[in-house]
Write a protein that holds these residues in place. Sequence first.
Motif, short mmCIF file in Angstrom:
data_model
loop_
_atom_site.label_atom_id
_atom_site.label_comp_id
_atom_site.label_asym_id
_atom_site.label_seq_id
_atom_site.Cartn_x
_atom_site.Cartn_y
_atom_site.Cartn_z
N TRP A 124 0.82 -1.22 0.00
CA TRP A 124 0.00 0.00 0.00
C TRP A 124 0.86 1.27 0.00
O TRP A 124 0.49 2.28 -0.59
CB TRP A 124 -0.95 0.01 1.22
CG TRP A 124 -0.21 0.21 2.51
CD1 TRP A 124 0.34 -0.75 3.29
CD2 TRP A 124 0.13 1.46 3.12
NE1 TRP A 124 0.99 -0.20 4.35
CE2 TRP A 124 0.88 1.16 4.28
CE3 TRP A 124 -0.13 2.79 2.82
CZ2 TRP A 124 1.37 2.16 5.13
CZ3 TRP A 124 0.37 3.78 3.65
CH2 TRP A 124 1.11 3.47 4.80
N ARG A 126 0.42 4.16 -2.62
CA ARG A 126 0.03 5.52 -2.23
C ARG A 126 1.04 6.55 -2.72
O ARG A 126 0.66 7.63 -3.22
CB ARG A 126 -0.13 5.61 -0.70
CG ARG A 126 -0.36 6.99 -0.17
CD ARG A 126 -1.58 7.67 -0.78
NE ARG A 126 -2.83 7.24 -0.15
CZ ARG A 126 -4.02 7.39 -0.73
NH1 ARG A 126 -4.14 7.95 -1.93
NH2 ARG A 126 -5.12 6.97 -0.11
N LEU A 135 -8.22 -1.38 -0.10
CA LEU A 135 -7.44 -2.56 0.25
C LEU A 135 -8.36 -3.71 0.65
O LEU A 135 -9.24 -3.54 1.50
CB LEU A 135 -6.50 -2.23 1.42
CG LEU A 135 -5.68 -3.39 1.99
CD1 LEU A 135 -4.59 -3.83 1.00
CD2 LEU A 135 -5.04 -3.00 3.33
N ILE A 171 -5.02 4.52 3.61
CA ILE A 171 -5.93 4.04 2.57
C ILE A 171 -7.28 4.73 2.73
O ILE A 171 -7.46 5.53 3.66
CB ILE A 171 -6.10 2.50 2.63
CG1 ILE A 171 -6.65 2.08 3.99
CG2 ILE A 171 -4.77 1.80 2.34
CD1 ILE A 171 -7.03 0.61 4.09
#
Lengths: 212, 212
Positions: free
Chosen positions: B93, B97, B108, B124
């Motif tokens: 992640w 990002r 996610l 997230i």
Amino acid sequence: MKRFDLSLYLVTDRGLSLGRPLESIVEEAVKGGVTMVQLREKDCSSLEFYELGQKLKKLLSPLNIPLIINDRLDIALAVDADGLHIGQNDLPWKVARQLLGPDKILGLSVETQQQVEEANSLDIDYIGVSPVFATPTKTDTFQPFGLEGLKDACRISQFPAVAIGGINASNAASIIEHGAQGIAVVSAISSAESPLAAAKDLKERIQQIEIR
Amino acid sequence: MKRFDLSLYLVTDRGLSLGRPLESIVEEAVKGGVTMVQLREKDCSSLEFYELGQKLKKLLSPLNIPLIINDRLDIALAVDADGLHIGQNDLPWKVARQLLGPDKILGLSVETQQQVEEANSLDIDYIGVSPVFATPTKTDTFQPFGLEGLKDACRISQFPAVAIGGINASNAASIIEHGAQGIAVVSAISSAESPLAAAKDLKERIQQIEIR
């Protein structure tokens, strides 16, 4: 100024590595004289691809050997690879160049003489003439270029060319003699009993032509 | 401020679309009330994925319906999608990002309560609770959460949750009743005789709960 040496270009394939870890194949290949490495993995998760890319980056970066990622621009960006290699069914070169930026190496596979000509107007760094000989590694390809076709392609192209497909010790020299800057190999190194010895042998055969 | 409505989230699968073009499924689904669309394609070339993404972007953008790309960050960047959805075997992640930037939606998938907890500390935008019920669409998944597990996940999570897996008209309402912000469906819309009617029916069932 982008500097890269296409002369002995290893394209990875874990399926052809006889069960040995990718890193050890690459490490040996580099000791044997490989000048560029392309990570090409088709059947793995993005996470696995990313982790393999990171490992190779760590291995190759201190040696100043460019790491090129096949197809997956996101992996190239994520591991800060030296470049990306795309085929005709991958992201359009323009999109790839825009997202990669001007400083990264962008290679493009060409499968016909027409594609060689078309590539001349693109903002890429090298072409991969594919396949030069028939090969079991890739099945979705056009008619092989053959040595005469390779010669024409190298004459027409404004970019340095690396040939791929069915190249091994027995024909490596002829590729260079016909105008390519380098040979790209998969199984000739990855499936060799000793990837180091195989790379060294290929390197010597290429250098014999280059110093003539 | 990122605005998105998870309530009726279509996840595409051309294999389950009964041979109809993806765009027509999505177009109908949107007319029926779908609020978000995730392009999830596993077996196609990068070029094809990119072209599908472009088509959906063109279709959804004027309607202000977010287009989310599954897994492939490069496709998300290339088509300037509204966001990316990643699973536990996709890019980390943090990398996603960083490359997406702060303004894009990042979802996610979480497959266990532990992953729900871990997700709370990540940058997230939503979680996908997967699978809530057993499903033939995905086979590589953990034990289904079930409705009680979903309820726990929604209680634990600091992010809005969309549930996926085995959701259809018969159980859509119960998903919302158990705390999810929305339902994500594949075959319930894509395999329906009328994707428009199917979406409309799901929408009504969700709204009946929401307005209680």
